[in-house]
Write a protein that holds these residues in place. Sequence first.
Motif, PDB file in Angstrom:
ATOM      1  N   GLY A   1       0.852  -1.549   0.114  1.00 29.82           N
ATOM      2  CA  GLY A   1       0.091  -0.138  -0.123  1.00 29.82           C
ATOM      3  C   GLY A   1       0.871   1.376   0.097  1.00 29.82           C
ATOM      4  O   GLY A   1       0.707   2.227  -0.871  1.00 29.82           O
ATOM      5  N   ILE A   2       1.798   1.221   0.943  1.00 26.76           N
ATOM      6  CA  ILE A   2       2.721   2.340   0.939  1.00 26.76           C
ATOM      7  C   ILE A   2       3.412   2.532  -0.442  1.00 26.76           C
ATOM      8  O   ILE A   2       3.618   3.618  -1.047  1.00 26.76           O
ATOM      9  N   THR A   3       3.721   1.371  -1.074  1.00 30.91           N
ATOM     10  CA  THR A   3       4.414   1.328  -2.457  1.00 30.91           C
ATOM     11  C   THR A   3       3.392   2.013  -3.434  1.00 30.91           C
ATOM     12  O   THR A   3       3.721   2.860  -4.346  1.00 30.91           O
ATOM     13  N   MET A   4       2.360   1.477  -3.388  1.00 33.42           N
ATOM     14  CA  MET A   4       1.136   2.342  -4.269  1.00 33.42           C
ATOM     15  C   MET A   4       1.296   3.691  -4.209  1.00 33.42           C
ATOM     16  O   MET A   4       0.711   4.554  -4.970  1.00 33.42           O
ATOM     17  N   LEU A   5       1.113   4.157  -2.827  1.00 36.95           N
ATOM     18  CA  LEU A   5       0.904   5.580  -2.519  1.00 36.95           C
ATOM     19  C   LEU A   5       2.285   6.299  -2.951  1.00 36.95           C
ATOM     20  O   LEU A   5       1.981   7.340  -3.524  1.00 36.95           O
ATOM     21  N   ALA A   6       3.392   5.719  -2.954  1.00 34.87           N
ATOM     22  CA  ALA A   6       4.549   6.342  -3.567  1.00 34.87           C
ATOM     23  C   ALA A   6       4.373   6.388  -5.121  1.00 34.87           C
ATOM     24  O   ALA A   6       4.947   7.354  -5.658  1.00 34.87           O
ATOM     25  N   GLY A   7       3.988   5.217  -5.670  1.00 35.18           N
ATOM     26  CA  GLY A   7       3.918   5.441  -7.222  1.00 35.18           C
ATOM     27  C   GLY A   7       2.568   6.366  -7.503  1.00 35.18           C
ATOM     28  O   GLY A   7       2.986   7.025  -8.662  1.00 35.18           O
ATOM     29  N   THR A   8       1.624   6.677  -6.809  1.00 31.98           N
ATOM     30  CA  THR A   8       0.701   7.637  -7.147  1.00 31.98           C
ATOM     31  C   THR A   8       1.482   8.958  -6.928  1.00 31.98           C
ATOM     32  O   THR A   8       1.271   9.919  -7.752  1.00 31.98           O
ATOM     33  N   ALA A   9       2.158   9.087  -6.012  1.00 31.53           N
ATOM     34  CA  ALA A   9       2.958  10.572  -6.063  1.00 31.53           C
ATOM     35  C   ALA A   9       3.698  10.710  -7.063  1.00 31.53           C
ATOM     36  O   ALA A   9       3.938  11.793  -7.474  1.00 31.53           O
ATOM     37  N   LEU A  10       4.534   9.828  -7.490  1.00 33.36           N
ATOM     38  CA  LEU A  10       5.559   9.897  -8.582  1.00 33.36           C
ATOM     39  C   LEU A  10       4.745  10.107  -9.908  1.00 33.36           C
ATOM     40  O   LEU A  10       5.029  11.138 -10.960  1.00 33.36           O
ATOM     41  N   LEU A  11       3.528   9.544 -10.222  1.00 32.78           N
ATOM     42  CA  LEU A  11       2.617   9.682 -11.336  1.00 32.78           C
ATOM     43  C   LEU A  11       2.168  11.186 -11.433  1.00 32.78           C
ATOM     44  O   LEU A  11       1.981  11.748 -12.399  1.00 32.78           O
ATOM     45  N   TYR A  12       1.741  11.653  -9.976  1.00 34.57           N
ATOM     46  CA  TYR A  12       1.385  13.037 -10.200  1.00 34.57           C
ATOM     47  C   TYR A  12       2.347  13.931 -10.260  1.00 34.57           C
ATOM     48  O   TYR A  12       2.225  14.946 -10.911  1.00 34.57           O
ATOM     49  N   SER A  13       3.582  13.746  -9.816  1.00 38.23           N
ATOM     50  CA  SER A  13       4.572  14.751 -10.228  1.00 38.23           C
ATOM     51  C   SER A  13       4.893  14.643 -11.764  1.00 38.23           C
ATOM     52  O   SER A  13       5.452  15.610 -12.157  1.00 38.23           O
ATOM     53  N   ALA A  14       4.804  13.459 -12.213  1.00 38.22           N
ATOM     54  CA  ALA A  14       5.440  13.561 -13.727  1.00 38.22           C
ATOM     55  C   ALA A  14       4.207  13.930 -14.516  1.00 38.22           C
ATOM     56  O   ALA A  14       4.223  14.925 -15.565  1.00 38.22           O
ATOM     57  N   GLY A  15       2.790  13.696 -14.031  1.00 40.83           N
ATOM     58  CA  GLY A  15       1.479  14.294 -15.183  1.00 40.83           C
ATOM     59  C   GLY A  15       0.881  15.505 -14.525  1.00 40.83           C
ATOM     60  O   GLY A  15       0.191  16.040 -15.219  1.00 40.83           O
ATOM     61  N   HIS A  16       1.419  15.884 -13.471  1.00 43.08           N
ATOM     62  CA  HIS A  16       0.601  17.243 -12.637  1.00 43.08           C
ATOM     63  C   HIS A  16      -1.111  16.881 -12.617  1.00 43.08           C
ATOM     64  O   HIS A  16      -1.590  17.918 -12.688  1.00 43.08           O
ATOM     65  N   ALA A  17      -1.236  15.638 -12.471  1.00 42.83           N
ATOM     66  CA  ALA A  17      -2.704  15.622 -12.297  1.00 42.83           C
ATOM     67  C   ALA A  17      -2.922  14.011 -11.594  1.00 42.83           C
ATOM     68  O   ALA A  17      -2.170  13.280 -11.447  1.00 42.83           O
ATOM     69  N   THR A  18      -4.019  13.898 -11.422  1.00 39.70           N
ATOM     70  CA  THR A  18      -4.620  12.535 -10.789  1.00 39.70           C
ATOM     71  C   THR A  18      -5.632  11.823 -11.779  1.00 39.70           C
ATOM     72  O   THR A  18      -5.866  10.862 -11.525  1.00 39.70           O
ATOM     73  N   HIS A  19      -6.552  12.811 -12.377  1.00 38.39           N
ATOM     74  CA  HIS A  19      -7.513  12.231 -13.023  1.00 38.39           C
ATOM     75  C   HIS A  19      -7.176  11.545 -14.399  1.00 38.39           C
ATOM     76  O   HIS A  19      -5.922  11.850 -14.946  1.00 38.39           O
ATOM     77  N   TYR A  20      -7.422  10.372 -14.834  1.00 41.25           N
ATOM     78  CA  TYR A  20      -7.041   9.399 -15.805  1.00 41.25           C
ATOM     79  C   TYR A  20      -6.996  10.115 -17.013  1.00 41.25           C
ATOM     80  O   TYR A  20      -5.912  10.258 -17.923  1.00 41.25           O
TER      81      TYR A  20
ATOM     82  N   LEU B   1      -7.105   1.983 -15.248  1.00 39.65           N
ATOM     83  CA  LEU B   1      -6.004   2.701 -15.491  1.00 39.65           C
ATOM     84  C   LEU B   1      -5.105   2.588 -16.668  1.00 39.65           C
ATOM     85  O   LEU B   1      -4.894   3.733 -17.017  1.00 39.65           O
ATOM     86  N   LEU B   2      -4.989   1.482 -16.990  1.00 41.46           N
ATOM     87  CA  LEU B   2      -4.096   1.357 -18.178  1.00 41.46           C
ATOM     88  C   LEU B   2      -4.467   1.844 -19.631  1.00 41.46           C
ATOM     89  O   LEU B   2      -4.013   2.280 -20.427  1.00 41.46           O
ATOM     90  N   HIS B   3      -6.084   1.309 -19.496  1.00 39.43           N
ATOM     91  CA  HIS B   3      -6.727   1.957 -20.764  1.00 39.43           C
ATOM     92  C   HIS B   3      -6.890   3.470 -20.942  1.00 39.43           C
ATOM     93  O   HIS B   3      -6.970   3.748 -22.041  1.00 39.43           O
ATOM     94  N   GLN B   4      -7.283   3.827 -19.692  1.00 37.62           N
ATOM     95  CA  GLN B   4      -7.405   5.352 -19.816  1.00 37.62           C
ATOM     96  C   GLN B   4      -6.423   6.375 -19.783  1.00 37.62           C
ATOM     97  O   GLN B   4      -6.200   7.281 -20.077  1.00 37.62           O
ATOM     98  N   ALA B   5      -5.329   5.871 -18.929  1.00 34.58           N
ATOM     99  CA  ALA B   5      -4.057   6.814 -18.345  1.00 34.58           C
ATOM    100  C   ALA B   5      -3.007   6.663 -19.306  1.00 34.58           C
ATOM    101  O   ALA B   5      -2.083   7.367 -19.436  1.00 34.58           O
ATOM    102  N   MET B   6      -2.724   5.307 -19.633  1.00 29.16           N
ATOM    103  CA  MET B   6      -1.324   4.956 -19.914  1.00 29.16           C
ATOM    104  C   MET B   6      -1.409   4.438 -21.555  1.00 29.16           C
ATOM    105  O   MET B   6      -0.395   3.736 -21.889  1.00 29.16           O
ATOM    106  N   ALA B   7      -2.403   4.488 -22.014  1.00 20.85           N
ATOM    107  CA  ALA B   7      -2.688   4.167 -23.470  1.00 20.85           C
ATOM    108  C   ALA B   7      -1.429   4.738 -24.554  1.00 20.85           C
ATOM    109  O   ALA B   7      -0.998   3.832 -25.219  1.00 20.85           O
ATOM    110  N   ASP B   8      -1.177   6.128 -24.302  1.00 18.64           N
ATOM    111  CA  ASP B   8      -0.133   6.518 -25.244  1.00 18.64           C
ATOM    112  C   ASP B   8       1.253   6.533 -24.668  1.00 18.64           C
ATOM    113  O   ASP B   8       2.037   7.318 -25.173  1.00 18.64           O
TER     114      ASP B   8
END
Length: 473
Positions: free
Chosen positions: A166-185, A254-261
């Motif tokens: 769970g902590i790993t998942m939260l860290a991953g969420t923070a990294l994706l937010y810092s990379a994409g500046h958003a949390t919405h897919y 998540l993969l279909h909506q946020a990571m497709a490209d």
Amino acid sequence: MNENLAALIPEIALLGAAVIGLLAGSWLPRRRQWLVAVLAAAACVTGLAATAVTMTTDREQTVFAAAFAVDTATDIGRLIVLAALLLIIGMSVETVRGHKREAEYWVLLLMTGAGTLALIGANDLLMLFAAYLLASVPAYTLAGFAKDAPGTEAALKYYLMGALLGITMLAGTALLYSAGHATHYSDLAQTLPSAPYGLVAVGLVGVLAGLLFKVGAVPAHFWVPDVTDGAPAPVAAYVTTLPKVGALIAGYRLLHQAMADSDVNWPLLLAILAAVTMTLGNLAAFFQTSVKRLLAYSTISQVGYLLMALAVTTRSDTAQRSLLLYLAAYAATNLGAFAVVTALPRARTLTDYRGLARRRPGLAAVLVVCLLGLVGTPPTGVFLGKLEIFSATIDGDYTWLAVLAVANTVASLFYYLRWLGPLFLTTDTAPSDTHAGAGRWPAVTAHLAAALSLALGIAGQAVLTVAEGPLLS
């Protein structure tokens, strides 16, 4: 902002019933605690009815700042989870009847079920993590509900693995937010392709780590056999079924909506994880003698097949419908097998089932249907689900993975037959009470689950047609 609460009736029904059940359980005498079980079943029926209405009116929408999506995947996921919860309630009645914490059991089951529904519709990283917590924390308590040594060990291992990942998942969420500046897919889909590759890759792996824990896939699978073996049989049925439904649909979205490209080669990563998971699960199950541990490793192998659909999420047009059909069929078939285990609490090893066909022919028939169904034998639903997933995998240019999956399917027949063989052998040495039933409710649940597994195989085309709807962003 769309704040339509009517779109969340299934989730609200479960959470509302949990609150009411907790309050009622504090005042009801012990002999009346079963009323909370009735309340839990009523909440599931309410959610099923609301979902059916949503599907017939074709009201696809996103609600509350688009953090939650109500679309085809959400609706079918709701049907699977709520129907599975009803089956788990049925097989749990005799296990917790008269228990001093009976009301708490039903409340915890409702809360973790609501968390699973939240995972299914999560359309935002923060919503995804909140749903992960809601689905996980009550489940840790359920694993140790019996308060015996195996249950306590199971709950501790389940919690420690869940907290770490769970902590790993939260860290991953923070990294994706810092990379994409958003949390919405939908926002991430636009910003992540131009974000730093390494940041996106590490962030995605972190988020997937939490989801892999929920489904029990390699390398986050270590908790599955111990929790399945140490927890009460109905709880084992829950942890090997419902979390997989929620996490796999959440991962697909998540993969279909946020990571497709994205440039990250996540399809290859998931294909490798699918291959290792199905192979390890099958190999570990070969020489198991405990029925619960055998089913635990069986569910790990089944997750490997299901991950194939995620590997071709953006590479095959049939990935979504194959995933949803397989999840529905697997849920019914796996719960049917666990219902038999629940109905025969004294039969803990494969040899304890010797002669069951003569003493309890109905339960033996259910076990034959469910175990052969898990292999993928027609006309069960898992057969059609595997056929669709294998076809989607080939369509997604992972033919090698489909070939490996076929080989694993054939190999899995060995350990399922090790369980089925003794059913038809006569014996005079088994204790007379080995096949004594725990009550009528688990047996009724087992028959219903087996019938549902067969129905999904016979009417599978109708499910595939409904499951082809689009995802909302």
